[in-house]
Design an enzyme around this catalytic site. Structure first.
Site, PDB file in Angstrom:
ATOM      1  N   ASN A 181      -6.758  -2.923  14.451  1.00  0.00           N
ATOM      2  CA  ASN A 181      -8.156  -3.190  14.086  1.00  0.00           C
ATOM      3  C   ASN A 181      -8.273  -4.403  13.160  1.00  0.00           C
ATOM      4  OD1 ASN A 181      -7.128  -2.244  11.686  1.00  0.00           O
ATOM      5  ND2 ASN A 181      -8.492  -0.483  11.501  1.00  0.00           N
ATOM      6  N   HIS A 186      -6.598  -4.844  10.287  1.00  0.00           N
ATOM      7  CA  HIS A 186      -6.365  -4.626   8.853  1.00  0.00           C
ATOM      8  C   HIS A 186      -5.090  -5.318   8.386  1.00  0.00           C
ATOM      9  CE1 HIS A 186      -4.044  -0.523   9.414  1.00  0.00           C
ATOM     10  NE2 HIS A 186      -3.217  -1.547   9.500  1.00  0.00           N
ATOM     11  N   GLU A 197      -9.338  -2.122   5.659  1.00  0.00           N
ATOM     12  CA  GLU A 197      -9.885  -1.859   6.983  1.00  0.00           C
ATOM     13  C   GLU A 197     -11.079  -2.785   7.256  1.00  0.00           C
ATOM     14  OE1 GLU A 197      -7.908  -0.213   8.600  1.00  0.00           O
ATOM     15  OE2 GLU A 197      -7.523   1.826   7.923  1.00  0.00           O
ATOM     16  N   ASP A 200       0.824  -1.210   0.000  1.00  0.00           N
ATOM     17  CA  ASP A 200       0.000   0.000   0.000  1.00  0.00           C
ATOM     18  C   ASP A 200       0.856   1.257   0.000  1.00  0.00           C
ATOM     19  OD1 ASP A 200       0.987  -0.227   2.604  1.00  0.00           O
ATOM     20  OD2 ASP A 200      -0.938  -0.803   3.458  1.00  0.00           O
TER      21      ASP A 200
HETATM   22  P1  PGA Z   1       2.884  -1.434  12.488  1.00  0.00           P
HETATM   23  O1  PGA Z   1       1.669  -1.416  11.473  1.00  0.00           O
HETATM   24  O2  PGA Z   1       3.866  -2.413  11.930  1.00  0.00           O
HETATM   25  O3  PGA Z   1       3.421  -0.039  12.481  1.00  0.00           O
HETATM   26  O4  PGA Z   1       2.343  -1.865  13.816  1.00  0.00           O
HETATM   27  C1  PGA Z   1       1.134  -2.610  11.035  1.00  0.00           C
HETATM   28  C2  PGA Z   1      -0.065  -2.327  10.185  1.00  0.00           C
HETATM   29  O5  PGA Z   1      -0.770  -1.330  10.425  1.00  0.00           O
HETATM   30  O6  PGA Z   1      -0.324  -3.108   9.251  1.00  0.00           O
END
Ligand code: PGA
Length: 239
Positions: free
Chosen positions: A132, A134, A139, A67
């Site tokens: 959450n 995702h 999401e 992404d």
């Molecule tokens: P993070 O993010 O590695 O900064 O915890 C993971 C994500 O949001 O997919």
């Protein structure tokens, strides 16, 4: 699903780097799906150290990132293009022409999907997980059959990612992301998570019902998933 629970973040990163390194050694033209976020940073560093020692060659590797934010220039330090350059690509011998992002073709997201297909498909997709649930920027509520597209970020994601910005108002609200279907098409998926704040969602994703409310729960249906956690993120699934 193979699950490894390692002692700490360093050990989690070493394990993840070993898995990726072995795949590259057995296929020097590996198609790698990559993730940003804080979780894989040390994994990328260890892979770069292996490259420096002459153990790995990235010259024929192609990468597809999960992404990127929309509304930021590719040169913006907060863009995931720059994240990957800073944390990984500048330290290895990858040809940047072989590193792709979902927003590289404007809003022609089908072109990104076609690039993946033309390359033969993703051999190994690295993913992190949001609090959450995702994966990528899919999401909660994202349909499991969506491919690469534009999305609006969840409030939780904006809040979590604000730690990388001076102010929460600077966090972009839209992004381009591979869809769940894109991710599920990868031949193998490597899910990484560390820290106490991931233990609940890891439990829901790996042991709870498969539901679009927890996008990562779909991974239970993939035939070839490796999960590498640190002790804190793995705490609840152990019990
Ligand atoms: P993070 O993010 O590695 O900064 O915890 C993971 C994500 O949001 O997919």
């Amino acid at each position: 699903m193979q699950i490894y629970i390692e002692e700490n973040y360093e050990k989690m990163s070493q394990k993840a780097a070993e898995i990726i390194a072995e795949k590259i050694k057995s296929n020097p033209a590996l198609i790698l799906g990559l993730a940003t976020g804080s979780t894989p940073i040390r994994t990328y560093e260890i892979l770069a150290e292996k490259y420096k020692k002459g153990e790995l060659d990235f010259s024929r590797i192609k990468t597809f990132n999960l992404d990127d934010y929309l509304g930021l220039d590719f040169n913006d330090p907060q863009s995931y293009h720059q994240f990957m350059r800073k944390n990984f690509f500048s330290k290895i011998n990858i040809d940047l022409k072989n590193a792709f992002f979902p927003n590289d073709f404007g809003s022609d997201y089908e072109k990104y999907e076609n690039k993946i297909k033309e390359s033969g498909g993703i051999d190994l997709q690295v993913v992190g997980i949001g609090r959450n649930g995702h994966i990528g920027f899919n999401e909660p509520g994202s349909a499991f059959d969506f491919y690469t597209r534009e999305v609006e970020l969840d409030e939780t994601t904006i809040k979590d990612n604000s730690r990388f910005f001076d102010d929460i108002s600077q966090v972009p609200k839209r992004a381009a992301t591979m869809g769940i279907a894109t991710i599920m098409n990868a031949k193998q998926i490597l899910l990484l998570a560390n820290g106490e704040n991931k233990k609940e969602i890891i439990y829901q994703a790996l042991k709870g019902p498969i539901t679009e409310k927890v996008p990562a729960s779909i991974l239970q249906k993939h035939q070839n998933v490796i999960v590498v956690l640190d002790n804190e993120a793995g705490e609840k699934i152990k019990t």
